[in-house]
Write a protein that holds these residues in place. Structure first.
Motif, PDB file in Angstrom:
ATOM      1  N   ALA A   1      62.478  -8.813 -72.412  1.00 45.25           N
ATOM      2  CA  ALA A   1      62.885  -8.353 -73.736  1.00 45.25           C
ATOM      3  C   ALA A   1      61.907  -7.313 -74.266  1.00 45.25           C
ATOM      4  O   ALA A   1      62.304  -6.335 -74.901  1.00 45.25           O
ATOM      5  N   GLU A   2      60.615  -7.506 -74.001  1.00 45.24           N
ATOM      6  CA  GLU A   2      59.614  -6.527 -74.440  1.00 45.24           C
ATOM      7  C   GLU A   2      59.785  -5.210 -73.698  1.00 45.24           C
ATOM      8  O   GLU A   2      59.649  -4.130 -74.274  1.00 45.24           O
ATOM      9  N   MET A   3      60.087  -5.285 -72.394  1.00 49.92           N
ATOM     10  CA  MET A   3      60.311  -4.072 -71.616  1.00 49.92           C
ATOM     11  C   MET A   3      61.524  -3.306 -72.134  1.00 49.92           C
ATOM     12  O   MET A   3      61.493  -2.087 -72.296  1.00 49.92           O
TER      13      MET A   3
ATOM     14  N   GLY B   1      52.637  -8.278 -62.616  1.00 48.03           N
ATOM     15  CA  GLY B   1      53.958  -7.683 -62.772  1.00 48.03           C
ATOM     16  C   GLY B   1      53.957  -6.749 -63.966  1.00 48.03           C
ATOM     17  O   GLY B   1      53.319  -7.031 -64.988  1.00 48.03           O
ATOM     18  N   LEU B   2      54.675  -5.631 -63.850  1.00 48.17           N
ATOM     19  CA  LEU B   2      54.712  -4.633 -64.925  1.00 48.17           C
ATOM     20  C   LEU B   2      55.745  -5.011 -65.972  1.00 48.17           C
ATOM     21  O   LEU B   2      56.895  -5.315 -65.646  1.00 48.17           O
TER      22      LEU B   2
ATOM     23  N   TYR C   1      56.355   1.977 -66.970  1.00 46.27           N
ATOM     24  CA  TYR C   1      56.882   2.392 -65.668  1.00 46.27           C
ATOM     25  C   TYR C   1      56.607   3.869 -65.406  1.00 46.27           C
ATOM     26  O   TYR C   1      56.142   4.254 -64.333  1.00 46.27           O
ATOM     27  N   ARG C   2      56.869   4.711 -66.394  1.00 45.05           N
ATOM     28  CA  ARG C   2      56.659   6.150 -66.222  1.00 45.05           C
ATOM     29  C   ARG C   2      55.172   6.486 -66.141  1.00 45.05           C
ATOM     30  O   ARG C   2      54.759   7.338 -65.360  1.00 45.05           O
TER      31      ARG C   2
ATOM     32  N   ASN D   1      43.595  -2.401 -60.638  1.00 46.79           N
ATOM     33  CA  ASN D   1      43.947  -1.566 -59.498  1.00 46.79           C
ATOM     34  C   ASN D   1      45.456  -1.363 -59.490  1.00 46.79           C
ATOM     35  O   ASN D   1      46.229  -2.332 -59.541  1.00 46.79           O
ATOM     36  N   LEU D   2      45.880  -0.109 -59.409  1.00 45.67           N
ATOM     37  CA  LEU D   2      47.312   0.183 -59.429  1.00 45.67           C
ATOM     38  C   LEU D   2      48.059  -0.492 -58.291  1.00 45.67           C
ATOM     39  O   LEU D   2      49.216  -0.885 -58.440  1.00 45.67           O
ATOM     40  N   ASN D   3      47.403  -0.621 -57.144  1.00 44.07           N
ATOM     41  CA  ASN D   3      48.060  -1.217 -55.984  1.00 44.07           C
ATOM     42  C   ASN D   3      48.349  -2.699 -56.179  1.00 44.07           C
ATOM     43  O   ASN D   3      49.127  -3.281 -55.415  1.00 44.07           O
ATOM     44  N   GLN D   4      47.713  -3.309 -57.189  1.00 48.31           N
ATOM     45  CA  GLN D   4      47.932  -4.725 -57.435  1.00 48.31           C
ATOM     46  C   GLN D   4      49.054  -4.985 -58.447  1.00 48.31           C
ATOM     47  O   GLN D   4      49.342  -6.136 -58.756  1.00 48.31           O
ATOM     48  N   ILE D   5      49.685  -3.911 -58.913  1.00 48.57           N
ATOM     49  CA  ILE D   5      50.729  -4.043 -59.940  1.00 48.57           C
ATOM     50  C   ILE D   5      52.093  -3.802 -59.308  1.00 48.57           C
ATOM     51  O   ILE D   5      52.358  -2.734 -58.751  1.00 48.57           O
ATOM     52  N   ASP D   6      52.958  -4.794 -59.396  1.00 47.22           N
ATOM     53  CA  ASP D   6      54.320  -4.690 -58.882  1.00 47.22           C
ATOM     54  C   ASP D   6      55.210  -4.124 -59.988  1.00 47.22           C
ATOM     55  O   ASP D   6      55.542  -4.818 -60.946  1.00 47.22           O
ATOM     56  N   THR D   7      55.584  -2.857 -59.852  1.00 46.24           N
ATOM     57  CA  THR D   7      56.417  -2.221 -60.874  1.00 46.24           C
ATOM     58  C   THR D   7      57.864  -2.704 -60.826  1.00 46.24           C
ATOM     59  O   THR D   7      58.643  -2.436 -61.747  1.00 46.24           O
ATOM     60  N   GLU D   8      58.252  -3.390 -59.754  1.00 47.59           N
ATOM     61  CA  GLU D   8      59.633  -3.866 -59.626  1.00 47.59           C
ATOM     62  C   GLU D   8      59.709  -5.379 -59.813  1.00 47.59           C
ATOM     63  O   GLU D   8      60.703  -6.007 -59.450  1.00 47.59           O
TER      64      GLU D   8
END
Length: 275
Positions: free
Chosen positions: A95-97, A61-62, A66-67, A9-16
């Motif tokens: 580092a992967e990000m 966590g993302l 991001y895009r 679920n997208l709402n469960q992913i913290d992009t920050e």
């Protein structure tokens, strides 16, 4: 080990959850990506890790994507295909990000330096040097030293510079050299009187100081020669090297009184005498 693919679920992913090296998305590029996903679906899953301390509604966590995540949300979608990664440390995830964004988009020198400081501030690395080694492991010693200087510029001037992402590596190098020689107070004094300036206006204001910092035999904070005075009533006087000598720049509320400048000129006239 191949990461496991999940539908989340997208709402469960913290992009920050991680300090992002770039959060400003180009609207046209985002629209183009959203149209591509609408026509062909998400061709490459995003990457996430499970938060050790979930913050409802966030469970993940993302790391990368991001895009893609922003485009999915723009389309009104609620689920995403994601690889669930289990990095040994959060630093590895960062580092992967960084590695992904280095390939997908041009990250400016300022953004890289800002990310280095952000990871230290949030406790993921003990020092900027450790952050640079962890996030950019393939840098040469010279490039490492250069990025360390850029991080010092972000730390010293990040709160006062306008649109610093436009600064080239060469300009950041010049600022770093001046800061290491004790010219921070003078640089800030040159920027303070400017009202809503653009980066180029700020650069021109700093340029005489940067030039003097490379030609002077003394540091910027040396007691002699005197280069900066902060006086009562908010009056600041700054001596600036010019092509033909020196200029005194007065700033602050008191400097806007024409009478004070008349008094200064009267004093100089009495000191040297009129023709």
């Amino acid at each position: 080990m191949t990461p496991t693919l999940h539908t989340l679920n997208l709402n469960q992913i913290d992009t920050e959850a991680l300090p992002r090296d770039r959060t400003a998305l180009d609207p046209q590029e985002l629209d183009q990506l959203a149209r591509s996903i609408a026509l062909s679906g998400l061709r490459q899953p995003i990457e996430v890790w499970m938060l050790q301390a979930p913050r409802p509604p966030f469970l993940y966590g993302l790391i990368s994507g991001y895009r893609r995540t922003a485009a999915l949300r723009r389309l009104g979608l609620t689920e995403v295909q994601a690889f669930l990664r289990t990095p040994e440390t959060l630093a590895q995830a960062m580092a992967e990000m960084v590695g992904e964004n280095e390939i997908r988009s041009q990250i400016t020198p300022w953004e890289k330096a800002r990310l280095v400081l952000a990871t230290v501030d949030e406790g993921h690395f003990p020092t900027p040097d450790a952050a640079i080694r962890g996030l950019f492991p393939h840098l040469s010693r010279q490039s490492h030293h250069r990025m360390r200087g850029h991080a010092e510029v972000v730390e010293a001037l990040g709160d006062i510079l306008s649109q610093p992402e436009t600064l080239s590596s060469r300009r950041l190098d010049r600022l770093a050299t001046a800061l290491r020689s004790g010219w921070e107070n003078l640089l800030r004094a040159a920027l303070a009187p400017l009202k809503s300036p653009g980066m180029e206006t700020q650069w021109q204001a700093m340029l005489p100081i940067l030039t003097e910092s490379t030609t002077s035999k003394s540091t910027g904070d040396s007691p002699r020669p005197r280069r900066l005075l902060h006086l009562k009533k908010g009056l600041t006087i700054r001596r600036e090297l010019t092509q033909h000598g020196y200029a005194l720049r007065f700033s602050g509320p008191e400097a806007r009184r024409g009478g004070m400048m008349d008094d200064v000129m009267d004093y100089v006239e009495r000191w040297f005498g009129s023709e």
